[in-house]
Scaffold this active site. Structure first.
Site, PDB file in Angstrom:
ATOM      1  N   ALA A  24       5.036 -11.949  -3.564  1.00  0.00           N
ATOM      2  CA  ALA A  24       6.150 -12.325  -2.695  1.00  0.00           C
ATOM      3  C   ALA A  24       7.103 -11.164  -2.445  1.00  0.00           C
ATOM      4  O   ALA A  24       7.650 -11.017  -1.349  1.00  0.00           O
ATOM      5  CB  ALA A  24       6.921 -13.496  -3.320  1.00  0.00           C
ATOM      6  N   LYS A  26       6.316  -7.967  -2.323  1.00  0.00           N
ATOM      7  CA  LYS A  26       5.683  -7.057  -1.370  1.00  0.00           C
ATOM      8  C   LYS A  26       5.791  -7.619   0.052  1.00  0.00           C
ATOM      9  O   LYS A  26       6.024  -6.882   1.008  1.00  0.00           O
ATOM     10  CB  LYS A  26       4.217  -6.829  -1.746  1.00  0.00           C
ATOM     11  CG  LYS A  26       3.533  -5.774  -0.896  1.00  0.00           C
ATOM     12  CD  LYS A  26       2.056  -5.642  -1.199  1.00  0.00           C
ATOM     13  CE  LYS A  26       1.785  -5.087  -2.570  1.00  0.00           C
ATOM     14  NZ  LYS A  26       0.336  -4.796  -2.766  1.00  0.00           N
ATOM     15  N   ASP A  85      -3.137  -0.290   0.340  1.00  0.00           N
ATOM     16  CA  ASP A  85      -3.833   0.137  -0.869  1.00  0.00           C
ATOM     17  C   ASP A  85      -3.105   1.349  -1.398  1.00  0.00           C
ATOM     18  O   ASP A  85      -2.678   2.222  -0.624  1.00  0.00           O
ATOM     19  CB  ASP A  85      -5.297   0.474  -0.586  1.00  0.00           C
ATOM     20  CG  ASP A  85      -6.113   0.550  -1.886  1.00  0.00           C
ATOM     21  OD1 ASP A  85      -6.103  -0.433  -2.634  1.00  0.00           O
ATOM     22  OD2 ASP A  85      -6.740   1.589  -2.147  1.00  0.00           O
ATOM     23  N   GLY A 169       2.364  -1.105 -13.644  1.00  0.00           N
ATOM     24  CA  GLY A 169       1.390  -0.036 -13.461  1.00  0.00           C
ATOM     25  C   GLY A 169       1.792   1.220 -14.225  1.00  0.00           C
ATOM     26  O   GLY A 169       2.143   1.170 -15.405  1.00  0.00           O
ATOM     27  N   TYR A 170       1.789   2.338 -13.516  1.00  0.00           N
ATOM     28  CA  TYR A 170       2.091   3.625 -14.133  1.00  0.00           C
ATOM     29  C   TYR A 170       3.578   3.991 -14.038  1.00  0.00           C
ATOM     30  O   TYR A 170       3.970   5.104 -14.401  1.00  0.00           O
ATOM     31  CB  TYR A 170       1.263   4.733 -13.463  1.00  0.00           C
ATOM     32  CG  TYR A 170      -0.231   4.531 -13.599  1.00  0.00           C
ATOM     33  CD1 TYR A 170      -0.920   4.954 -14.733  1.00  0.00           C
ATOM     34  CD2 TYR A 170      -0.948   3.906 -12.587  1.00  0.00           C
ATOM     35  CE1 TYR A 170      -2.282   4.763 -14.862  1.00  0.00           C
ATOM     36  CE2 TYR A 170      -2.320   3.708 -12.700  1.00  0.00           C
ATOM     37  CZ  TYR A 170      -2.975   4.130 -13.840  1.00  0.00           C
ATOM     38  OH  TYR A 170      -4.329   3.933 -13.959  1.00  0.00           O
ATOM     39  N   ARG A 198       5.006   3.157  -0.751  1.00  0.00           N
ATOM     40  CA  ARG A 198       4.789   2.084   0.224  1.00  0.00           C
ATOM     41  C   ARG A 198       5.870   2.102   1.286  1.00  0.00           C
ATOM     42  O   ARG A 198       5.587   1.879   2.472  1.00  0.00           O
ATOM     43  CB  ARG A 198       4.740   0.723  -0.457  1.00  0.00           C
ATOM     44  CG  ARG A 198       4.338  -0.396   0.511  1.00  0.00           C
ATOM     45  CD  ARG A 198       4.266  -1.768  -0.159  1.00  0.00           C
ATOM     46  NE  ARG A 198       3.304  -1.753  -1.235  1.00  0.00           N
ATOM     47  CZ  ARG A 198       3.620  -1.892  -2.530  1.00  0.00           C
ATOM     48  NH1 ARG A 198       4.885  -2.036  -2.889  1.00  0.00           N
ATOM     49  NH2 ARG A 198       2.700  -1.878  -3.450  1.00  0.00           N
TER      50      ARG A 198
END
Length: 209
Positions: A24, A26, A85, A169-170, A198
């Protein structure tokens, strides 16, 4: 942030963009940026429209996988679709983990294992050589076959230990150039979105619309 189900029959195909994500946050980020370039368009998550199976991401580049996901969403819904991606590219590792960022250690989405593997592979690499960047490609595919992509990057370095709890993530290991001394996971969501890969990819795509 919950995603409410939507009856696909109530949507106008000419004024709807399907976003190939179940995230949501994103969805909100994409709508905030692309919406300015596409007035009158409604952005909906594919997860709001039904239980569609995720396509297999067989690409060897971020653009290929973004297009695979966007094309699949068009095929499944009949609406124009947006997909992204992204991943981490580390110079000292010849671009790893790249498109395999989410499954670097073998299991998709195991952040702790992925971060541990990254630190092991960089154990003997000194600070000046730990340069890296988060990369993102956002693809827009229309039912008529028109395809556009936007590309963005966030430059930085990889730290020696994880810090912060705001990211995923990282993020705990990544130190962006734009926020000296802070990892991505130590930034507020607003600070992260202002410099993220992004964000830059969405701005690049917006400029082409």
């Amino acid at each position: 942030m919950a995603l409410e189900k939507i009856d696909i029959q109530t949507l106008d195909p000419a004024a709807t963009i399907v976003v190939a994500t179940g995230n949501a946050h994103k969805l909100v980020e994409i709508e905030a940026i692309l919406g300015a370039a596409m007035p009158g368009v409604r952005f909906v998550s594919i997860k709001q429209l039904g239980d569609f199976e995720d396509p297999e991401e067989t690409g060897t580049a971020f653009a290929e996988n973004a297009l695979i996901k966007a094309r699949a969403a068009v095929a499944e819904t009949g609406f124009a679709a947006v997909a992204d991606d992204s991943g981490l590219v580390v110079d000292a590792l010849n671009g790893e983990p790249g498109v395999y960022s989410a499954r670097y250690a073998g299991v998709h989405g195991d952040d702790a294992a992925n971060n541990a593997k990254l630190l092991r592979n960089l154990a003997d690499v000194p600070a000046p050589e730990r340069t890296a960047r988060f990369m993102s490609v956002v693809a827009l595919v229309r039912p008529d076959g028109t395809e556009l992509t936007g590309t963005g990057a966030c430059e930085g370095t990889i730290g020696f230990e994880g810090r912060g709890s705001n990211g995923f993530g990282y993020d705990p290991l990544f130190l962006p150039e734009d926020t000296p001394g802070k990892t991505m996971a130590e930034l507020t969501p607003e600070e992260k979105n202002a410099i993220s890969h992004r964000y830059h990819a969405l701005v690049d795509l917006s400029a082409k619309l």
